[in-house]
Scaffold this active site. Structure first.
Site, PDB file in Angstrom:
ATOM      1  N   SER A  17      43.040  49.437  57.261  1.00 38.25           N
ATOM      2  CA  SER A  17      44.457  49.535  57.043  1.00 38.25           C
ATOM      3  C   SER A  17      45.325  50.269  57.947  1.00 38.25           C
ATOM      4  O   SER A  17      46.514  49.608  58.432  1.00 38.25           O
ATOM      5  CB  SER A  17      44.686  50.250  55.642  1.00 38.25           C
ATOM      6  N   ARG A  21      48.251  48.666  60.590  1.00 38.00           N
ATOM      7  CA  ARG A  21      49.750  49.411  60.771  1.00 38.00           C
ATOM      8  C   ARG A  21      49.987  50.377  61.982  1.00 38.00           C
ATOM      9  O   ARG A  21      51.312  49.912  62.362  1.00 38.00           O
ATOM     10  CB  ARG A  21      49.785  50.725  59.531  1.00 38.00           C
ATOM     11  N   GLY A  87      44.612  39.427  54.544  1.00 35.01           N
ATOM     12  CA  GLY A  87      45.967  39.281  53.802  1.00 35.01           C
ATOM     13  C   GLY A  87      46.660  40.282  54.297  1.00 35.01           C
ATOM     14  O   GLY A  87      47.976  40.224  54.412  1.00 35.01           O
ATOM     15  N   ARG A 115      45.167  32.802  48.447  1.00 29.07           N
ATOM     16  CA  ARG A 115      45.612  33.974  47.946  1.00 29.07           C
ATOM     17  C   ARG A 115      47.135  34.068  48.040  1.00 29.07           C
ATOM     18  O   ARG A 115      47.888  33.350  48.455  1.00 29.07           O
ATOM     19  CB  ARG A 115      45.170  34.936  49.063  1.00 29.07           C
ATOM     20  N   GLN A 160      49.958  46.427  50.065  1.00 26.64           N
ATOM     21  CA  GLN A 160      50.263  45.290  51.052  1.00 26.64           C
ATOM     22  C   GLN A 160      51.707  44.843  50.686  1.00 26.64           C
ATOM     23  O   GLN A 160      52.847  44.699  51.832  1.00 26.64           O
ATOM     24  CB  GLN A 160      49.689  44.168  50.703  1.00 26.64           C
ATOM     25  N   ASP A 306      38.981  48.728  46.799  1.00 29.39           N
ATOM     26  CA  ASP A 306      38.358  47.815  47.415  1.00 29.39           C
ATOM     27  C   ASP A 306      36.694  48.290  47.340  1.00 29.39           C
ATOM     28  O   ASP A 306      35.763  47.579  47.825  1.00 29.39           O
ATOM     29  CB  ASP A 306      38.279  47.806  49.011  1.00 29.39           C
ATOM     30  N   ARG A 379      33.202  42.685  51.813  1.00 27.95           N
ATOM     31  CA  ARG A 379      32.824  43.502  51.044  1.00 27.95           C
ATOM     32  C   ARG A 379      31.716  43.148  49.929  1.00 27.95           C
ATOM     33  O   ARG A 379      30.816  43.996  49.499  1.00 27.95           O
ATOM     34  CB  ARG A 379      33.813  44.415  50.155  1.00 27.95           C
TER      35      ARG A 379
END
Ligand code: S3P
Length: 419
Positions: A17, A21, A87, A115, A160, A306, A379
């Site tokens: 993540s 960013r 995503g 999605r 998100q 997650d 995952r």
């Protein structure tokens, strides 16, 4: 692979993540930023390629990524952007694209194309962006321009969606706010502040002031707690195990897994706490423990969104019935994770019931090897590999190469510590 315990000291991959960013925020800042410990895995490479296609100068040296930011304005895309399986790439980048003068089309792989995107197109349209989509799914085309600020109340808790709206807010003249039912991961807020944006946070409401001017900054990315989670569970369910995972991000919006495992009776300690570039990190030490069941409800879900598949693996070894509810978002991840966890762990002998928004897992049961499918979900592949460590007989995991999405060195790391 089955094991006689897990021992040693490891570092896991850098946080996914935060890596996304870091690239995006430094791309729209004014100046040159250096990113250390960047995650070189498929999802973050998708973000890097999209930004390069938008004209950002990104130089990948071995020990750091150097980004020359373009002060909010990007160049037009040279081609259709491909977000791959990610995503985070499509949803966060759309916020930045909503502030650009040109139109950009984004596609993705088969999983990403299933999605939902309405969750981001709705607020962006409110802000004045023009968006075409395939009925709320990819491909989408974002045409930006002059945006107006919004005070957006989201029905779902989603980092998100929040990040998308905050990024668009950088381009809107005034204060843009985003409120969500429960607080989701706050890496965007922290990093925007570090780059000089005016961000304020009151409970579950975040506001950003536009039109922003971001300065460049240097970033160090901590280890990914979502990657560490697989090894935490591997150690806690395997007899004769003790493991130290070094330099893991322990941002409180991500540490739900630690709270849950502690509640279940896991012996976990946290050492060497420090903070770098606005994010806390530490070593996590965990050993085999006798587990009891727990309940996880909707307020806690965003803090461990997650980690549910691997928590389900831990729950198969806990005394009692572990109940997970309010987790309907798992149905729209890389695969339907509630369905996949239930069907694949059942094949290994688990006692699991699947509900519309959760799971009930009864333990402890002796797992057995089976042919199981990751459904190309990274995952799922890693959770099943953790389950296979305690299974009697060999397990075969189909499509396990998908670990490359977030943790390319997963199987090598596992080999290093399995006795
Ligand atoms: C992410 C947020 C979460 C998480 C995803 C990464 C992010 O998604 O599941 O893997 O980097 O912002 P949602 O915010 O949509 O729940």
């Amino acid at each position: 692979m089955s094991s006689n315990g897990i021992a040693g000291e490891i570092e896991v991959v850098p946080d996914k993540s935060i890596s996304h960013r870091a690239l995006m925020i430094s791309s729209v800042s004014d100046g040159t930023s250096r990113i250390k410990n960047f995650l070189r895995a498929d999802d973050c490479i998708s973000t890097m390629n999209c930004l390069r296609n938008l004209g950002v100068d990104i130089h990948d040296k071995d020990d750091e990524i150097i980004v020359r930011g373009s002060n909010l304005e990007l160049k037009g895309p040279q081609k259709v952007l491909d977000a791959g399986n990610s995503g985070t790439t499509v949803r966060l980048l759309s916020g930045i694209l909503a502030g650009q003068k040109f139109a950009t089309k984004i596609t993705g792989d088969e999983s990403l194309s299933k999605r939902p995107m309405k969750r981001i197109t709705a607020p962006l349209e409110k802000m004045g962006a023009q968006i075409k989509s395939n009925n709320g799914y990819l491909p989408i085309e974002v045409k930006g321009g002059r945006l107006k600020p919004v005070d957006y109340n989201s029905e779902i808790s989603s980092a998100q969606v929040k990040s998308c709206v905050l990024f668009a807010g950088l381009y809107a003249n005034g204060i843009t706010s985003f409120t969500e039912p429960c607080k989701s991961r706050d890496h965007t807020e922290r990093m925007l502040k570090n780059f000089g944006a005016e961000v304020s946070v009151v409970k579950n409401r975040v506001s950003v002031k536009g039109i922003a001017k971001l300065h460049s900054s240097d970033i160090y990315i901590p280890g990914d707690i979502s990657a560490a989670a697989f090894f935490m569970v591997a150690a806690v369910i395997n007899r004769n195990s003790e493991l130290r995972i070094k330099n893991v991000g322990i941002n409180p919006t991500r540490t739900g897994i630690i709270d849950v495992l502690k509640r279940m009776g896991a012996k976990i300690s946290i050492e060497h706490k420090k903070e770098i570039a606005g994010e806390p990190l530490a070593d996590i030490i965990i050993e085999f423990s006798d587990l009891k069941s727990t309940e996880i409800n909707k307020n806690e879900i965003p803090l461990l969104i997650d980690e549910i598949p691997v928590i389900a693996v831990a729950a198969t070894q806990a005394h009692g019935t572990t109940k997970i509810s309010g987790a309907g978002e798992l149905r729209v991840k890389e695969t339907d994770r509630l369905k996949a966890v239930s069907s694949e762990l059942k094949k290994m002998g688990a006692d699991i019931e699947e509900f519309e928004d959760g799971l009930a897992i009864k333990g402890p049961v002796k797992l057995k090897g089976a042919k199981v499918d990751s459904f190309n979900d990274h995952r799922m592949a890693m959770s099943l590999a953790v389950a296979s460590l305690i299974a009697e007989g060999d397990a075969e995991i189909l499509n396990k190469e998908c670990v490359n999405i977030s943790f390319p060195s997963f199987f090598e790391t596992m080999k290093k510590i399995v006795k």
